[in-house]
Design a protein around this motif. Sequence first.
Motif, short mmCIF file in Angstrom:
data_model
loop_
_atom_site.label_atom_id
_atom_site.label_comp_id
_atom_site.label_asym_id
_atom_site.label_seq_id
_atom_site.Cartn_x
_atom_site.Cartn_y
_atom_site.Cartn_z
N THR A 1 0.90 -1.14 -0.09
CA THR A 1 0.19 0.05 0.03
C THR A 1 0.95 1.27 -0.19
N PHE B 1 1.22 5.19 0.58
CA PHE B 1 0.57 6.40 1.04
C PHE B 1 1.35 7.68 0.59
N ARG C 1 -4.08 7.52 -0.63
CA ARG C 1 -3.53 6.25 -0.45
C ARG C 1 -3.79 5.30 -1.53
N THR D 1 -3.69 1.37 -3.39
CA THR D 1 -3.48 0.10 -3.06
C THR D 1 -2.95 -0.73 -4.22
N SER E 1 -2.31 -6.42 -4.66
CA SER E 1 -2.70 -6.23 -3.18
C SER E 1 -4.03 -7.10 -3.01
N LYS E 2 -4.72 -7.31 -4.47
CA LYS E 2 -5.99 -7.97 -4.32
C LYS E 2 -5.99 -9.52 -4.25
N PHE F 1 -3.45 -12.91 -2.52
CA PHE F 1 -2.69 -12.98 -1.46
C PHE F 1 -1.37 -13.54 -1.98
N SER G 1 3.58 -12.13 11.51
CA SER G 1 3.47 -11.22 10.27
C SER G 1 5.08 -10.80 10.10
N TYR H 1 -3.42 1.08 12.37
CA TYR H 1 -3.83 0.62 10.78
C TYR H 1 -4.65 -0.34 11.04
N GLN I 1 -5.89 -3.62 8.28
CA GLN I 1 -5.53 -4.53 6.92
C GLN I 1 -6.77 -5.22 6.63
N PRO J 1 -8.32 -7.81 3.41
CA PRO J 1 -8.07 -8.40 2.04
C PRO J 1 -8.40 -7.45 0.87
N GLY J 2 -7.76 -7.23 0.02
CA GLY J 2 -7.99 -6.45 -1.11
C GLY J 2 -7.86 -5.03 -0.77
N MET J 3 -7.96 -4.46 0.39
CA MET J 3 -7.93 -3.03 0.79
C MET J 3 -6.41 -2.48 1.04
N GLY J 4 -5.70 -3.27 1.44
CA GLY J 4 -4.08 -2.92 1.89
C GLY J 4 -4.41 -2.26 3.45
N LEU J 5 -3.35 -1.43 3.58
CA LEU J 5 -3.49 -0.91 4.92
C LEU J 5 -3.97 0.44 4.98
N ARG J 6 -4.74 0.55 5.86
CA ARG J 6 -5.76 1.96 6.03
C ARG J 6 -5.37 2.76 7.30
N LEU J 7 -5.21 3.76 7.54
CA LEU J 7 -4.97 4.59 8.79
C LEU J 7 -6.08 4.87 9.44
N VAL K 1 -7.03 -7.20 10.54
CA VAL K 1 -5.97 -7.37 11.20
C VAL K 1 -5.62 -5.88 11.67
N PHE L 1 -2.85 -3.19 13.00
CA PHE L 1 -1.25 -2.91 13.01
C PHE L 1 -0.85 -1.63 13.65
N GLY M 1 0.95 -7.22 14.88
CA GLY M 1 -0.37 -7.19 14.47
C GLY M 1 -1.40 -7.96 15.54
N ARG N 1 -5.35 -9.70 15.46
CA ARG N 1 -6.27 -10.55 14.55
C ARG N 1 -7.73 -10.34 15.17
#
Lengths: 112, 111
Positions: free
Chosen positions: A31, A33, A48, A50, A54-55, A57, A96, B35, B37, B39-45, B88, B90, B105, B107
């Motif tokens: 991601t 930023f 931001r 992505t 990233s979509k 795994f 992680s 943050y 996290q 799936p498909g969205m990445g990290l978001r603050l 998840v 972080f 992290g 969960r």
Amino acid sequence: SNSVKQTGQITISEGASVTMNCTYTSTGYPTLFWYVEYPSKPLQLLQRETMENSKNFGGGNIKDKNSPIVKYSVQVSDSAVYYCLLGDVKMEGCGSQGNLIFGKGTKLSVKP
Amino acid sequence: NAGVTQTPKFRVLKTGQSMTLLCAQDMNHEYMYWYRQDPGMGLRLIHYSVGEGTTAKGEVPDGYNVSRLKKQNFLLGLESAAPSQTSVYFCASSSAGATQYFGPGTRLLVL
């Protein structure tokens, strides 16, 4: 390994447009930023992004991809340091791995 | 140095329950971040803090509250958990403008 590179300094005149580059290398699913830091103020998130991979795994390997930010018709008040941040995290098993890396920042100076 | 630690590592909640996630760092960093996290969205603050006693909203602050009473700790609270908060989480810390160091992290599953 992951890395982020930014142009060090840009000086332009008011009213011009500017592109600030952020070139990164990622081994996971990243991601990106963009933050801006005005003098004596805390960091502010600008955007931001992505990455496409990233979509899923599976992750992937991205090398030297550029993800710029563009500002049009800049004003003197846009003078600040613009940071690009690469967030690259993978969950593996119960743990992680990954890191969040700041670029060194691009100092934008806008002259009247 | 332990770096950045998070507790708990894993938690299951029922909808409507509350909980607090704890982040601790021993690097004397001014800045701390939460943050999520997905799936498909990445990290978001979610929220961040630029110093003891200060907090600020990030990109997705709704449904969360934070506190930074001590420089080394940054708490993330969920007052009434919702399934959409399954994620998840972080925590990270940094000096101003420097590399962020993040925790392992947490969960969270909200049923």
